[in-house]
Design an enzyme around this catalytic site. Structure first.
Site, mmCIF file in Angstrom:
data_model
loop_
_atom_site.group_PDB
_atom_site.id
_atom_site.type_symbol
_atom_site.label_atom_id
_atom_site.label_comp_id
_atom_site.label_asym_id
_atom_site.label_seq_id
_atom_site.Cartn_x
_atom_site.Cartn_y
_atom_site.Cartn_z
ATOM 1 C CG HIS A 73 -1.860 -0.877 1.534
ATOM 2 N ND1 HIS A 73 -1.592 -2.064 2.139
ATOM 3 C CD2 HIS A 73 -3.202 -0.857 1.315
ATOM 4 C CE1 HIS A 73 -2.734 -2.750 2.275
ATOM 5 N NE2 HIS A 73 -3.722 -2.031 1.787
ATOM 6 C CG ASP A 127 1.671 -0.847 3.401
ATOM 7 O OD1 ASP A 127 0.533 -0.658 3.784
ATOM 8 O OD2 ASP A 127 1.981 -1.443 2.351
ATOM 9 C CD GLU A 167 -8.408 -7.962 -0.702
ATOM 10 O OE1 GLU A 167 -7.381 -7.504 -1.269
ATOM 11 O OE2 GLU A 167 -8.453 -8.199 0.512
ATOM 12 C CD GLU A 203 -7.986 -11.225 3.175
ATOM 13 O OE1 GLU A 203 -7.479 -10.203 2.712
ATOM 14 O OE2 GLU A 203 -8.270 -11.384 4.378
ATOM 15 C CG HIS A 209 -11.708 -10.410 2.893
ATOM 16 N ND1 HIS A 209 -11.218 -9.436 2.064
ATOM 17 C CD2 HIS A 209 -11.077 -10.230 4.078
ATOM 18 C CE1 HIS A 209 -10.321 -8.703 2.720
ATOM 19 N NE2 HIS A 209 -10.221 -9.174 3.930
ATOM 20 C CG ASP A 255 -4.917 -10.750 -0.625
ATOM 21 O OD1 ASP A 255 -4.043 -10.804 -1.517
ATOM 22 O OD2 ASP A 255 -5.263 -9.683 -0.081
ATOM 23 C CG ASP A 261 -10.035 -9.703 7.864
ATOM 24 O OD1 ASP A 261 -9.849 -10.846 7.420
ATOM 25 O OD2 ASP A 261 -9.666 -8.667 7.280
ATOM 26 C CG ASP A 305 -6.059 -10.524 7.782
ATOM 27 O OD1 ASP A 305 -6.855 -11.057 6.990
ATOM 28 O OD2 ASP A 305 -5.891 -9.284 7.855
ATOM 29 C CG ASP A 353 -3.822 -9.258 3.333
ATOM 30 O OD1 ASP A 353 -3.296 -8.893 4.391
ATOM 31 O OD2 ASP A 353 -4.761 -8.632 2.781
HETATM 32 C C1 XLS Z 1 -8.122 -5.742 4.420
HETATM 33 C C2 XLS Z 1 -7.641 -6.094 3.112
HETATM 34 C C3 XLS Z 1 -6.487 -5.252 2.591
HETATM 35 C C4 XLS Z 1 -6.363 -5.396 1.108
HETATM 36 C C5 XLS Z 1 -5.511 -4.361 0.448
HETATM 37 O O1 XLS Z 1 -8.928 -6.428 5.039
HETATM 38 O O2 XLS Z 1 -7.324 -7.440 3.097
HETATM 39 O O3 XLS Z 1 -5.305 -5.553 3.232
HETATM 40 O O4 XLS Z 1 -5.865 -6.659 0.747
HETATM 41 O O5 XLS Z 1 -5.932 -3.080 0.733
HETATM 42 CA CA CA Z 2 -8.252 -9.684 5.647
HETATM 43 CA CA CA Z 3 -6.477 -8.706 1.473
#
Ligand code: XLS
Ligand code: CA
Ligand code: CA
Length: 449
Positions: free
Chosen positions: A109, A112, A240, A276, A279, A304, A315, A317, A347
């Site tokens: 991003h 970052d 996404e 992802e 998600h 992702d 989420d 992750d 991710d």
């Molecule tokens: C957030 C998203 C983000 C996207 C990119 O939940 O996963 O990280 O992948 O902005």
């Molecule tokens: Ca996520």
């Molecule tokens: Ca993502």
């Protein structure tokens, strides 16, 4: 192929060498058990199939903070210098990590890698300075950019969304960020550009004009696409989906919602989806389900690679470690002929309680091995003739005769009625779900991978 290991003036992972494949017998936590970049499966190397990427935000920025407490990890690359010195050290750590892990791709991003300035022009300058560094490091190592994106959700100005904000000034500000992030992606040779909906959604229906917001969203994407194409971006634009978090209702709910939106607005020629796993599960589906919705539509762009926690509705992750999910996901990807110019981007974040520096390597190695095993097992399952027989034989009645005439649009409702009256009660065809599940489980334990 192996990337040239990069280290800045001081190595941040001095105890870790480039990660190698040692095979299933190895108990070295810093070695691949299955992932072998050169190994050929279904006609391509694992590196070509999986096109792994490491993300900048979780791996080099997040320190493990949660709503109840601050971070638990102190990143040695966070120095007390100026912002550029900090960004440079973080990038050195990132490129050392990428090349020691030996992945081909990375993702970022805007903020970052760089940091936001006091004005649009200052932010653009900050990003450009960091892009210059990244360009040098890509050149020195052979690392490639899978995708870039703009963070148009963290700054408080985006509390009501970016492209769907009721305030035009905020929308224009978001556009300035997307322009700069796209310029950066183009300059770094990025193969895709991602739009995650961030705060594109709403909390209260009574104060929201949903129709207008969605039209603004489509217009924004169209203008971003036009800018990218006019400025040499030949890659894929990716949306996404995510159903909730941060907003209560998010517009890009799931794959089918996004596919409908893209087609409705004539964007499906340039845009595909970045799916992802976490998600998808938040939307109440399985990872493989949304992948299949995309491949059926010819719109799977990238993945992702992470997972959620079945007991939690948020989420998390986490790094992917559920073999069953990876096998099912890779079956869909393989059947569709591969991931194209997308990839599998981690991710994912290590747990707040995982505080050793090398936990970052262990987590990625586990994720890469999980998808590599998924690939090998999925290929074996798909090569077993029973897999396609069990699916396609169920539809045999449409292959010829009246079924085929129906598919061609040659039977109206009256004709269908007359066929039913003539045939009487249909014969049953077993779906054989248990047999399919048994075959998949047999292959998960059969044969070394
Ligand atoms: C957030 C998203 C983000 C996207 C990119 O939940 O996963 O990280 O992948 O902005
Ligand atoms: Ca996520
Ligand atoms: Ca993502």
């Amino acid at each position: 192929m192996s990337r040239t290991v990069f280290t800045g003036d001081k190595p941040y992972f001095p105890d870790v060498d480039q990660i190698k494949h040692e095979g299933p017998g190895s108990d070295n936590p810093l070695a691949f058990k299955t992932y072998d970049p050169e190994r050929v499966v279904a006609g391509k190397t694992m590196e070509e199939h999986l096109r792994f990427a490491v993300c900048y935000w979780h791996s080099f920025c997040a320190t493990g903070g949660d709503p109840f407490g601050p971070g638990t990890r102190v990143h040695p690359w966070t120095v007390n210098g100026d912002r550029l010195a900090n960004a440079t050290e973080k990038m050195n750590a990132a490129f050392e990590f990428f090349t020691k892990l030996n992945v081909p791709y990375w993702c970022f991003h805007d903020f970052d890698m760089a940091w936001e300035g006091e004005s649009v022009a200052e932010s653009e300058k900050n990003l450009q300075a960091v892009v210059d560094l990244a360009k040098e490091r890509q050149k020195a190592t052979g690392m490639k950019l899978l995708w870039g994106t703009a963070n148009a959700f963290s700054n408080p100005r985006y509390m009501n969304g970016a492209a769907t904000n009721p305030n035009f000034e905020v929308l224009a500000y978001a556009a300035s960020q997307v322009k700069a992030a796209m310029d950066a992606t183009i300059e770094l040779g990025g193969e895709n550009y991602v739009f995650w909906g961030g705060r594109e959604g709403y909390a209260c229906l009574q104060n929201t004009d949903t129709k207008r917001e969605l039209e603004h969203f489509a217009m924004f994407l169209e203008k971003a696409r036009d800018y990218g194409r006019a400025n040499g971006f030949e890659g894929t634009f990716l949306i996404e989906p995510k159903p909730m978090e941060p907003m209560k209702h998010q517009y890009d709910f799931d794959a089918q919602t996004v596919i409908g939106f893209l087609r409705h607005h004539g964007l499906a020629g340039d845009f595909k989806l970045n799916i992802e796993a976490n998600h998808v599960t938040l939307a109440g589906h399985t990872f493989a389900h949304d992948l299949r919705m995309c491949t059926d539509a010819g719109l799977l762009g990238s993945v992702d690679a992470n997972r959620g926690d079945p007991q939690n509705g948020w989420d998390t992750d986490q790094f992917p470690s559920d073999l069953y999910d990876c096998v099912h996901g890779m079956m869909v990807v393989l059947e569709a002929g591969g991931i194209g110019n997308g990839g599998f981007n981690f991710d994912a974040k290590i747990r707040r309680e995982s505080t050793d520096l090398n936990d970052l390597f262990i987590a990625h190695i586990g994720g890469m091995d999980s998808f590599a095993r998924g690939l090998v097992i999925a290929d074996r399952i798909l090569s077993d003739s029973r897999s396609s027989e069990l699916r396609f034989d169920r539809y045999k009645s449409f292959d010829s005769g009246d079924g085929s005439r129906f598919e061609n649009g040659d039977l109206d409702l009256v004709a269908l009625r007359d066929i039913a009256a003539k045939n009487g009660e249909p014969r049953q065809i077993s779906a054989k779900q248990e047999l399919v599940e048994n075959i998949i489980n047999d292959y998960i334990v059969r044969g070394e991978c």
